[in-house]
Design a protein around this motif. Sequence first.
Motif, PDB file in Angstrom:
ATOM      1  N   TRP A   1    -138.267   1.159 -31.655  1.00 31.73           N
ATOM      2  CA  TRP A   1    -138.785   2.280 -32.445  1.00 31.73           C
ATOM      3  C   TRP A   1    -137.853   2.639 -33.593  1.00 31.73           C
ATOM      4  O   TRP A   1    -138.306   3.084 -34.652  1.00 31.73           O
ATOM      5  N   ARG A   2    -136.556   2.431 -33.412  1.00 32.12           N
ATOM      6  CA  ARG A   2    -135.646   2.707 -34.517  1.00 32.12           C
ATOM      7  C   ARG A   2    -135.791   1.672 -35.634  1.00 32.12           C
ATOM      8  O   ARG A   2    -135.639   2.002 -36.818  1.00 32.12           O
ATOM      9  N   ALA A   3    -136.101   0.440 -35.270  1.00 31.27           N
ATOM     10  CA  ALA A   3    -136.372  -0.581 -36.298  1.00 31.27           C
ATOM     11  C   ALA A   3    -137.629  -0.216 -37.086  1.00 31.27           C
ATOM     12  O   ALA A   3    -137.679  -0.362 -38.315  1.00 31.27           O
ATOM     13  N   ALA A   4    -138.658   0.268 -36.388  1.00 33.22           N
ATOM     14  CA  ALA A   4    -139.878   0.709 -37.075  1.00 33.22           C
ATOM     15  C   ALA A   4    -139.591   1.899 -37.984  1.00 33.22           C
ATOM     16  O   ALA A   4    -140.152   2.007 -39.081  1.00 33.22           O
ATOM     17  N   GLN A   5    -138.685   2.767 -37.545  1.00 28.25           N
ATOM     18  CA  GLN A   5    -138.305   3.917 -38.366  1.00 28.25           C
ATOM     19  C   GLN A   5    -137.620   3.472 -39.657  1.00 28.25           C
ATOM     20  O   GLN A   5    -137.873   4.026 -40.736  1.00 28.25           O
ATOM     21  N   VAL A   6    -136.748   2.475 -39.572  1.00 30.81           N
ATOM     22  CA  VAL A   6    -136.085   1.948 -40.770  1.00 30.81           C
ATOM     23  C   VAL A   6    -137.115   1.380 -41.737  1.00 30.81           C
ATOM     24  O   VAL A   6    -137.074   1.630 -42.946  1.00 30.81           O
ATOM     25  N   ILE A   7    -138.075   0.618 -41.210  1.00 32.55           N
ATOM     26  CA  ILE A   7    -139.121   0.034 -42.052  1.00 32.55           C
ATOM     27  C   ILE A   7    -139.920   1.137 -42.741  1.00 32.55           C
ATOM     28  O   ILE A   7    -140.228   1.039 -43.941  1.00 32.55           O
ATOM     29  N   ALA A   8    -140.248   2.179 -42.014  1.00 27.44           N
ATOM     30  CA  ALA A   8    -141.003   3.289 -42.604  1.00 27.44           C
ATOM     31  C   ALA A   8    -140.192   3.985 -43.692  1.00 27.44           C
ATOM     32  O   ALA A   8    -140.718   4.302 -44.771  1.00 27.44           O
TER      33      ALA A   8
ATOM     34  N   CYS B   1    -123.842  -2.482 -40.788  1.00 22.93           N
ATOM     35  CA  CYS B   1    -124.951  -2.276 -39.850  1.00 22.93           C
ATOM     36  C   CYS B   1    -125.681  -3.584 -39.571  1.00 22.93           C
ATOM     37  O   CYS B   1    -126.078  -3.865 -38.429  1.00 22.93           O
ATOM     38  N   MET B   2    -125.850  -4.387 -40.605  1.00 25.79           N
ATOM     39  CA  MET B   2    -126.518  -5.680 -40.417  1.00 25.79           C
ATOM     40  C   MET B   2    -125.689  -6.603 -39.529  1.00 25.79           C
ATOM     41  O   MET B   2    -126.239  -7.355 -38.720  1.00 25.79           O
ATOM     42  N   ARG B   3    -124.367  -6.549 -39.672  1.00 28.76           N
ATOM     43  CA  ARG B   3    -123.514  -7.370 -38.803  1.00 28.76           C
ATOM     44  C   ARG B   3    -123.669  -6.948 -37.345  1.00 28.76           C
ATOM     45  O   ARG B   3    -123.651  -7.787 -36.431  1.00 28.76           O
ATOM     46  N   ILE B   4    -123.829  -5.653 -37.122  1.00 30.05           N
ATOM     47  CA  ILE B   4    -124.035  -5.167 -35.750  1.00 30.05           C
ATOM     48  C   ILE B   4    -125.360  -5.684 -35.203  1.00 30.05           C
ATOM     49  O   ILE B   4    -125.450  -6.139 -34.051  1.00 30.05           O
TER      50      ILE B   4
ATOM     51  N   GLY C   1    -121.434  -5.056 -20.993  1.00 26.96           N
ATOM     52  CA  GLY C   1    -121.234  -5.314 -22.415  1.00 26.96           C
ATOM     53  C   GLY C   1    -122.512  -5.180 -23.202  1.00 26.96           C
ATOM     54  O   GLY C   1    -122.526  -4.667 -24.316  1.00 26.96           O
ATOM     55  N   VAL C   2    -123.611  -5.626 -22.636  1.00 32.65           N
ATOM     56  CA  VAL C   2    -124.895  -5.551 -23.328  1.00 32.65           C
ATOM     57  C   VAL C   2    -125.306  -4.099 -23.528  1.00 32.65           C
ATOM     58  O   VAL C   2    -125.784  -3.714 -24.583  1.00 32.65           O
ATOM     59  N   ASP C   3    -125.106  -3.262 -22.517  1.00 34.85           N
ATOM     60  CA  ASP C   3    -125.466  -1.854 -22.644  1.00 34.85           C
ATOM     61  C   ASP C   3    -124.713  -1.211 -23.801  1.00 34.85           C
ATOM     62  O   ASP C   3    -125.271  -0.471 -24.600  1.00 34.85           O
ATOM     63  N   GLU C   4    -123.410  -1.511 -23.898  1.00 29.44           N
ATOM     64  CA  GLU C   4    -122.622  -0.949 -24.985  1.00 29.44           C
ATOM     65  C   GLU C   4    -123.114  -1.469 -26.325  1.00 29.44           C
ATOM     66  O   GLU C   4    -123.219  -0.735 -27.293  1.00 29.44           O
ATOM     67  N   GLU C   5    -123.451  -2.763 -26.378  1.00 33.73           N
ATOM     68  CA  GLU C   5    -123.924  -3.365 -27.619  1.00 33.73           C
ATOM     69  C   GLU C   5    -125.220  -2.732 -28.081  1.00 33.73           C
ATOM     70  O   GLU C   5    -125.418  -2.468 -29.253  1.00 33.73           O
ATOM     71  N   GLU C   6    -126.110  -2.480 -27.149  1.00 37.99           N
ATOM     72  CA  GLU C   6    -127.394  -1.880 -27.509  1.00 37.99           C
ATOM     73  C   GLU C   6    -127.218  -0.459 -28.031  1.00 37.99           C
ATOM     74  O   GLU C   6    -127.906  -0.041 -28.950  1.00 37.99           O
TER      75      GLU C   6
ATOM     76  N   GLU D   1    -128.476   0.815 -31.746  1.00 33.09           N
ATOM     77  CA  GLU D   1    -129.296   2.004 -32.011  1.00 33.09           C
ATOM     78  C   GLU D   1    -128.644   2.901 -33.062  1.00 33.09           C
ATOM     79  O   GLU D   1    -129.316   3.419 -33.964  1.00 33.09           O
ATOM     80  N   GLN D   2    -127.326   3.073 -32.959  1.00 33.43           N
ATOM     81  CA  GLN D   2    -126.618   3.894 -33.938  1.00 33.43           C
ATOM     82  C   GLN D   2    -126.707   3.265 -35.327  1.00 33.43           C
ATOM     83  O   GLN D   2    -126.878   3.975 -36.329  1.00 33.43           O
TER      84      GLN D   2
END
Length: 370
Positions: free
Chosen positions: A172-179, A101-104, A121-126, A130-131
Amino acid sequence: MCGPVNLGYYNKNQLSDSDSRHLEKSRRYLRHTRIMAEDQRNRRHPPNLQGVLRLAVEAGSAADGPAPLEPMSEERKEWLRGALAEVAKGQVSEVEQMKECMRILLRDGGCERGREGEEDGVDEEEGETEQALEFLSELCENLDNARDLMTLGGLDMCMSQGLNHPQGSVRWRAAQVIASCAQNMPEVQCHLIGQGALPKLLQLTDSDPHPTVRVKSLYAVSCLVREQEVGLRAFLSHDGFSVLMRGMQSDNEKLRTKSAFLLLNLLTAHPVHKDTVISMGMVQQLVAILRTPHSHFHEHVLGALCCLVEESPLGLRDCRSPTYGLEDLLNQRANELQGKEECQEELEYCKRLHSSCFRARQPDESTMDR
């Protein structure tokens, strides 16, 4: 002592019918005991786990007769090896999954610099990013995984890249991980506070254009400051109560509710900070919120007002100010809530606040309010 009786030398003609029956029973019992003893001596106990398993299989199929042992097919062997490998992965596998996940996330950071002309490509990467963040959040509900992610540098990556990502769905998903990592983990909380996570999360709570980012960021703030003295000091130094006040005034229903709940929680757990909150004009702001169209989060607002007046002359003075008209507002609200089972806690707060501020008031106290 008498020796063993040899039943074989008795003359059956000398015995009564009853004695003969007892004699025959005794002989059958001795034969049965001898057979069992010989069987016990001849029985081979399984020397290892494989033998135990074979014995269990044979016992399980005894009703259908003994099953012949057949060589295992290569396909069956391959399946069994895969199943055992999957079971054996355990915690090591989860660490490897976090690394992936960190590599992604790192790869997504690299795409950020070369975005122009590569929209597809950017859309797919994003989407992949998120996943990865959602999976990290799920993994880090395990406290050991939360600590491992901190050690691996994954939390620092969530702060530096995730919270600053141009896509709100990633922020918001990054904030969720921190929480998820900070909840009930003092070691992780102190690390995040030391890395400056709190001011960034407060800023996102206060002004991010994405509504879910604001809600999730406040959730992360809550995980860093509740029952955490270091986090509470950082919260105060960055004017966190003002952020909560503005959150309760926003048009985001979830943000209003969570802001009011966190305010109530902090005032209940840390009453020493009541005068600080009162000096900010919090009573006036809370009463103004109660005058807005009724919402279920008003229960937390009334609870916060109850905390502010308990053992606080400043809080009582502000609540009793005729300018705010709180007494009439409480009477009106109590009448509206009567008979509504789902609003009983809010009604109790109404009665409690009214009793604290007005019912026990002495006639000569009016001069104290001026």
